[in-house]
Design a protein around this motif. Structure first.
Motif, PDB file in Angstrom:
ATOM      1  N   LYS A 179      40.765 -15.973 -70.568  1.00 31.88           N
ATOM      2  CA  LYS A 179      40.483 -16.826 -69.422  1.00 31.88           C
ATOM      3  C   LYS A 179      39.984 -15.969 -68.276  1.00 31.88           C
ATOM      4  CE  LYS A 179      44.978 -16.958 -67.143  1.00 31.88           C
ATOM      5  NZ  LYS A 179      46.023 -17.798 -66.585  1.00 31.88           N
ATOM      6  N   VAL A 180      39.229 -16.589 -67.387  1.00 34.65           N
ATOM      7  CA  VAL A 180      38.725 -15.900 -66.210  1.00 34.65           C
ATOM      8  C   VAL A 180      39.899 -15.701 -65.252  1.00 34.65           C
ATOM      9  CG1 VAL A 180      37.080 -16.009 -64.298  1.00 34.65           C
ATOM     10  CG2 VAL A 180      36.465 -16.997 -66.519  1.00 34.65           C
ATOM     11  N   LYS A 181      39.997 -14.504 -64.673  1.00 36.75           N
ATOM     12  CA  LYS A 181      41.091 -14.182 -63.754  1.00 36.75           C
ATOM     13  C   LYS A 181      40.890 -14.836 -62.393  1.00 36.75           C
ATOM     14  CE  LYS A 181      42.137  -9.513 -65.456  1.00 36.75           C
ATOM     15  NZ  LYS A 181      42.180  -8.096 -65.066  1.00 36.75           N
ATOM     16  N   GLY A 182      42.001 -15.152 -61.744  1.00 31.64           N
ATOM     17  CA  GLY A 182      41.989 -15.580 -60.352  1.00 31.64           C
ATOM     18  C   GLY A 182      41.370 -16.947 -60.113  1.00 31.64           C
ATOM     19  N   ASP A 183      41.032 -17.200 -58.851  1.00 33.95           N
ATOM     20  CA  ASP A 183      40.349 -18.430 -58.446  1.00 33.95           C
ATOM     21  C   ASP A 183      38.855 -18.161 -58.540  1.00 33.95           C
ATOM     22  OD1 ASP A 183      42.656 -19.961 -57.849  1.00 33.95           O
ATOM     23  OD2 ASP A 183      42.842 -18.953 -55.918  1.00 33.95           O
ATOM     24  N   TRP A 184      38.181 -18.841 -59.447  1.00 36.24           N
ATOM     25  CA  TRP A 184      36.802 -18.486 -59.766  1.00 36.24           C
ATOM     26  C   TRP A 184      35.835 -19.645 -59.794  1.00 36.24           C
ATOM     27  CZ3 TRP A 184      35.041 -20.927 -64.132  1.00 36.24           C
ATOM     28  CH2 TRP A 184      36.017 -21.433 -65.006  1.00 36.24           C
ATOM     29  N   THR A 185      36.304 -20.877 -59.673  1.00 37.65           N
ATOM     30  CA  THR A 185      35.381 -22.006 -59.798  1.00 37.65           C
ATOM     31  C   THR A 185      34.635 -22.231 -58.475  1.00 37.65           C
ATOM     32  OG1 THR A 185      36.820 -23.814 -59.068  1.00 37.65           O
ATOM     33  CG2 THR A 185      37.093 -23.068 -61.360  1.00 37.65           C
ATOM     34  N   ALA A 186      33.699 -23.177 -58.504  1.00 35.36           N
ATOM     35  CA  ALA A 186      32.967 -23.531 -57.279  1.00 35.36           C
ATOM     36  C   ALA A 186      33.693 -24.631 -56.495  1.00 35.36           C
ATOM     37  CB  ALA A 186      31.549 -23.975 -57.635  1.00 35.36           C
ATOM     38  N   GLY A 187      34.907 -24.980 -56.933  1.00 38.47           N
ATOM     39  CA  GLY A 187      35.700 -26.018 -56.277  1.00 38.47           C
ATOM     40  C   GLY A 187      36.476 -26.856 -57.279  1.00 38.47           C
ATOM     41  N   CYS A 188      36.259 -26.582 -58.557  1.00 36.28           N
ATOM     42  CA  CYS A 188      36.943 -27.328 -59.624  1.00 36.28           C
ATOM     43  C   CYS A 188      38.353 -26.801 -59.852  1.00 36.28           C
ATOM     44  CB  CYS A 188      36.146 -27.209 -60.927  1.00 36.28           C
ATOM     45  SG  CYS A 188      34.507 -27.965 -60.840  1.00 36.28           S
ATOM     46  N   ILE A 189      39.040 -27.434 -60.786  1.00 34.00           N
ATOM     47  CA  ILE A 189      40.379 -27.037 -61.204  1.00 34.00           C
ATOM     48  C   ILE A 189      40.257 -26.596 -62.657  1.00 34.00           C
ATOM     49  CG2 ILE A 189      42.745 -27.815 -61.610  1.00 34.00           C
ATOM     50  CD1 ILE A 189      40.616 -29.841 -59.275  1.00 34.00           C
ATOM     51  N   ALA A 190      40.613 -25.351 -62.956  1.00 34.32           N
ATOM     52  CA  ALA A 190      40.443 -24.825 -64.310  1.00 34.32           C
ATOM     53  C   ALA A 190      41.782 -24.484 -64.949  1.00 34.32           C
ATOM     54  CB  ALA A 190      39.552 -23.584 -64.292  1.00 34.32           C
ATOM     55  N   VAL A 191      41.866 -24.744 -66.248  1.00 36.15           N
ATOM     56  CA  VAL A 191      43.033 -24.419 -67.064  1.00 36.15           C
ATOM     57  C   VAL A 191      42.528 -23.700 -68.312  1.00 36.15           C
ATOM     58  CG1 VAL A 191      44.436 -26.349 -66.204  1.00 36.15           C
ATOM     59  CG2 VAL A 191      42.939 -26.702 -68.180  1.00 36.15           C
ATOM     60  N   THR A 192      43.449 -23.311 -69.182  1.00 37.69           N
ATOM     61  CA  THR A 192      43.029 -22.664 -70.423  1.00 37.69           C
ATOM     62  C   THR A 192      42.442 -23.714 -71.374  1.00 37.69           C
ATOM     63  OG1 THR A 192      45.134 -22.945 -71.570  1.00 37.69           O
ATOM     64  CG2 THR A 192      44.874 -20.936 -70.221  1.00 37.69           C
ATOM     65  N   ASN A 193      41.750 -23.259 -72.395  1.00 38.50           N
ATOM     66  CA  ASN A 193      41.137 -24.184 -73.349  1.00 38.50           C
ATOM     67  C   ASN A 193      42.157 -25.031 -74.109  1.00 38.50           C
ATOM     68  OD1 ASN A 193      38.653 -23.364 -72.475  1.00 38.50           O
ATOM     69  ND2 ASN A 193      38.301 -21.976 -74.185  1.00 38.50           N
ATOM     70  N   PRO A 194      43.253 -24.454 -74.633  1.00 38.12           N
ATOM     71  CA  PRO A 194      44.240 -25.321 -75.295  1.00 38.12           C
ATOM     72  C   PRO A 194      44.816 -26.372 -74.333  1.00 38.12           C
ATOM     73  CG  PRO A 194      44.640 -23.035 -75.888  1.00 38.12           C
ATOM     74  CD  PRO A 194      43.601 -23.035 -74.791  1.00 38.12           C
ATOM     75  N   GLU A 195      44.981 -25.999 -73.063  1.00 38.12           N
ATOM     76  CA  GLU A 195      45.525 -26.941 -72.089  1.00 38.12           C
ATOM     77  C   GLU A 195      44.551 -28.085 -71.811  1.00 38.12           C
ATOM     78  OE1 GLU A 195      48.415 -23.774 -69.734  1.00 38.12           O
ATOM     79  OE2 GLU A 195      46.368 -24.074 -69.020  1.00 38.12           O
ATOM     80  N   ILE A 196      43.258 -27.787 -71.634  1.00 38.04           N
ATOM     81  CA  ILE A 196      42.312 -28.870 -71.353  1.00 38.04           C
ATOM     82  C   ILE A 196      42.194 -29.798 -72.555  1.00 38.04           C
ATOM     83  CG2 ILE A 196      40.176 -27.682 -72.021  1.00 38.04           C
ATOM     84  CD1 ILE A 196      40.628 -30.187 -69.104  1.00 38.04           C
ATOM     85  N   ARG A 197      42.356 -29.272 -73.750  1.00 36.63           N
ATOM     86  CA  ARG A 197      42.316 -30.157 -74.928  1.00 36.63           C
ATOM     87  C   ARG A 197      43.481 -31.154 -74.888  1.00 36.63           C
ATOM     88  NH1 ARG A 197      41.135 -25.001 -77.490  1.00 36.63           N
ATOM     89  NH2 ARG A 197      38.868 -24.870 -77.653  1.00 36.63           N
ATOM     90  N   GLU A 198      44.655 -30.675 -74.512  1.00 39.30           N
ATOM     91  CA  GLU A 198      45.799 -31.575 -74.395  1.00 39.30           C
ATOM     92  C   GLU A 198      45.564 -32.580 -73.262  1.00 39.30           C
ATOM     93  OE1 GLU A 198      50.564 -31.280 -74.433  1.00 39.30           O
ATOM     94  OE2 GLU A 198      49.624 -30.053 -72.864  1.00 39.30           O
ATOM     95  N   ILE A 199      45.119 -32.101 -72.119  1.00 34.55           N
ATOM     96  CA  ILE A 199      44.872 -32.969 -70.967  1.00 34.55           C
ATOM     97  C   ILE A 199      43.828 -34.034 -71.322  1.00 34.55           C
ATOM     98  CG2 ILE A 199      43.934 -33.014 -68.609  1.00 34.55           C
ATOM     99  CD1 ILE A 199      45.131 -30.066 -68.389  1.00 34.55           C
ATOM    100  N   TRP A 200      42.766 -33.626 -71.958  1.00 36.51           N
ATOM    101  CA  TRP A 200      41.684 -34.526 -72.369  1.00 36.51           C
ATOM    102  C   TRP A 200      42.219 -35.682 -73.223  1.00 36.51           C
ATOM    103  CZ3 TRP A 200      36.372 -34.710 -71.594  1.00 36.51           C
ATOM    104  CH2 TRP A 200      35.624 -35.470 -72.497  1.00 36.51           C
ATOM    105  N   ASN A 201      43.111 -35.354 -74.129  1.00 38.26           N
ATOM    106  CA  ASN A 201      43.623 -36.355 -75.074  1.00 38.26           C
ATOM    107  C   ASN A 201      44.542 -37.395 -74.442  1.00 38.26           C
ATOM    108  OD1 ASN A 201      42.226 -35.381 -77.312  1.00 38.26           O
ATOM    109  ND2 ASN A 201      43.833 -33.896 -77.769  1.00 38.26           N
ATOM    110  N   VAL A 202      45.123 -37.107 -73.289  1.00 36.03           N
ATOM    111  CA  VAL A 202      46.102 -38.034 -72.703  1.00 36.03           C
ATOM    112  C   VAL A 202      45.686 -38.585 -71.338  1.00 36.03           C
ATOM    113  CG1 VAL A 202      48.024 -36.987 -73.969  1.00 36.03           C
ATOM    114  CG2 VAL A 202      47.497 -36.185 -71.647  1.00 36.03           C
ATOM    115  N   THR A 203      44.469 -38.253 -70.884  1.00 34.67           N
ATOM    116  CA  THR A 203      44.028 -38.659 -69.556  1.00 34.67           C
ATOM    117  C   THR A 203      42.875 -39.644 -69.638  1.00 34.67           C
ATOM    118  OG1 THR A 203      44.692 -36.486 -68.717  1.00 34.67           O
ATOM    119  CG2 THR A 203      43.258 -37.810 -67.299  1.00 34.67           C
TER     120      THR A 203
END
Length: 178
Positions: free
Chosen positions: A144-168
């Motif tokens: 994963k990319v270290k620190g706060d790196w987005t242009a304003g988004c909220i980033a998580v790890t890939n396994p986490e976004i897969r879980e979030i995607w499935n229940v949101t």
């Protein structure tokens, strides 16, 4: 001699690339098996910027918590395109992109009407395209990319976004606090 110089040059470029990757990426431990999967859908997400934390809720019950990365200048509310801030307020999930340049992305409905009006009055662009997403597609799985790196988004790890995607689902409430 020329062949030797080319080889040295190529090796130095490779070493620089590996060194830069080390500065910006960190290896993530393999995800622990989820002992209690989220059953059903979540209806609310609260993001606490100062704690770098996102909590998923079903009703009033927190069902999962994640560490997050934010915009590269996260203090304060987003107001101008390119300011690197993550917006604050109450939003809804308004789009889903499985073909994002990040591992999956869930869009939030920023900017709101008052953000647009303020920007129009001030003669600037309020920005947009704010998402909850995984890592850039170019980042190898397990990193994963270290620190706060987005242009304003909220980033998580890939396994986490897969879980979030499935229940949101669409229209899930997202509250972003300072």
């Amino acid at each position: 001699m020329m062949r030797k110089l080319k080889r040295i040059f190529l090796l130095s470029i490779l070493a620089t690339g590996v060194g830069l990757a080390w500065l910006y990426l960190e290896q993530v431990d393999p995800p622990a098996p989820i002992s209690v999967p989220i059953i059903g859908q979540v209806d609310r997400i609260i993001i606490e910027k100062s704690a770098r934390k996102m909590t998923m809720y079903q009703g009033d019950k927190p069902v999962r918590e994640y560490a997050v990365a934010l915009g590269f200048a996260p203090d304060g509310d987003k107001s101008i395109q390119g300011d690197g801030k993550t917006p604050e307020g109450i939003f809804k999930i308004d789009r889903r992109n499985q073909n994002s340049k990040y591992t999956l992305s869930l869009g939030i409905d920023y900017p709101k009407a008052d953000d647009i009006a303020r920007a129009r009055a001030g003669g600037y662009d309020p920005g947009g395209d704010i998402f909850i997403h995984g890592q850039p597609n170019k980042v190898a799985e397990g990193y994963k990319v270290k620190g706060d790196w987005t242009a304003g988004c909220i980033a998580v790890t890939n396994p986490e976004i897969r879980e979030i995607w499935n229940v949101t689902p669409m229209s899930t409430i997202v509250e972003i606090r300072s």
